[in-house]
Write an enzyme that holds these catalytic residues in place. Structure first.
Site, mmCIF file in Angstrom:
data_model
loop_
_atom_site.group_PDB
_atom_site.id
_atom_site.type_symbol
_atom_site.label_atom_id
_atom_site.label_comp_id
_atom_site.label_asym_id
_atom_site.label_seq_id
_atom_site.Cartn_x
_atom_site.Cartn_y
_atom_site.Cartn_z
ATOM 1 N N HIS A 1 2.151 3.840 -4.179
ATOM 2 C CA HIS A 1 0.858 3.179 -3.974
ATOM 3 C C HIS A 1 0.354 3.511 -2.568
ATOM 4 C CE1 HIS A 1 -2.136 0.027 -3.334
ATOM 5 N NE2 HIS A 1 -2.280 0.057 -4.646
ATOM 6 N N GLU B 1 -6.442 6.632 -6.875
ATOM 7 C CA GLU B 1 -7.009 5.525 -6.082
ATOM 8 C C GLU B 1 -7.403 6.039 -4.705
ATOM 9 O OE1 GLU B 1 -5.549 1.281 -7.339
ATOM 10 O OE2 GLU B 1 -4.256 2.111 -5.819
HETATM 11 O O1 G3P Z 1 -3.429 -0.986 -7.035
HETATM 12 C C1 G3P Z 1 -4.735 -1.405 -7.178
HETATM 13 C C2 G3P Z 1 -5.414 -1.580 -5.889
HETATM 14 O O2 G3P Z 1 -4.981 -0.777 -4.850
HETATM 15 C C3 G3P Z 1 -6.893 -1.606 -5.994
HETATM 16 O O3 G3P Z 1 -7.274 -2.639 -5.182
HETATM 17 O O4 G3P Z 1 -8.631 -4.532 -4.502
HETATM 18 O O5 G3P Z 1 -9.667 -2.302 -4.783
HETATM 19 O O6 G3P Z 1 -8.922 -3.572 -6.799
HETATM 20 P P1 G3P Z 1 -8.719 -3.284 -5.348
#
Ligand code: G3P
Length: 215
Positions: A89, A137
């Site tokens: 992550h 991400e």
């Molecule tokens: O692992 C999911 C996370 O990093 C995304 O965070 O708060 O942008 O939904 P958020």
């Protein structure tokens, strides 16, 4: 599939983790969309005893039984009810060789692996390690209100192209049903979400809304 990353939030720790996981379970039953709480390793026993849905942890270390003080042993999370794990992550990054070892250790135990990557150029290399899922991400969008599918849809498309058939999830900034629909349109098979649920005024209503994006 919706992965709800509880991170180390107050709303997602200890008894609150149980409450939130029960909401995930309720909305999964109601909508038939798989909703997986991604909890801290310290909470996986407590949460897995409270719900009947899948539970993932946020990280494991590629260690074996023995002298590895402070590490998260894959066997321990498995015995305590987790069936899968995030790997790499953005908030817990590891080197490529460690990603590879971690996937191998997880596979020995049949733990489902979701490897997070920040850019699509890594997708090919990581897909060759045969994880169950890749999750794109972009770190700069994590925790914000503009979703990856709105700000950088090309990252999802490129990641799917580079992933050679490995299913791709996406996350960062997802807050609305439109974000979910767009993510799926661009080829994602599911989403990772944290603040959109943990900080929502009504997490149950928000999850219900997002799950409808899959229907
Ligand atoms: O692992 C999911 C996370 O990093 C995304 O965070 O708060 O942008 O939904 P958020």
């Amino acid at each position: 599939m919706i992965l709800v990353n509880f991170k180390t939030t107050k709303e997602g720790t200890g008894e609150n983790a149980v409450k939130l996981a029960k909401i995930c379970e309720k909305i999964q039953k109601e909508t038939k969309i798989e909703i997986v709480p991604v909890v801290q390793a310290a909470d996986c026993y407590r949460v897995s005893k409270a719900v009947h849905t899948k539970i993932f942890v946020q990280h494991i270390d590629p260690v074996e039984y023995g002298a590895n003080t402070g590490n998260i042993l894959p066997e321990a999370v498995k015995q305590n009810g987790a069936v899968g794990t995030l790997i790499n992550h953005a908030e817990k990054q590891i080197d490529l060789n460690v990603i590879k070892k971690t996937i191998e250790r997880a596979k020995e135990l049949n733990l489902i692996t979701v490897v997070c990557i920040a850019k699509p150029s890594l997708a090919k290399k990581v897909a060759q390690m045969s994880p169950d899922y890749l999750a794109i991400e972009p770190p700069e969008l994590i925790g914000g209100n503009i979703s990856v599918a709105t700000a950088k849809p090309e990252l999802i498309v490129q990641c799917v192209e580079n992933a050679d058939g490995t299913p791709v999830l996406c996350g960062a900034g997802i807050k609305t049903i439109e974000d979910v629909k767009k993510a799926l349109e661009y080829g994602a098979r599911g989403i990772l979400i944290a603040s959109g649920i943990t900080k929502a005024d009504n997490p149950e209503a928000k999850l219900r809304e997002l799950a409808k994006g899959f229907q």
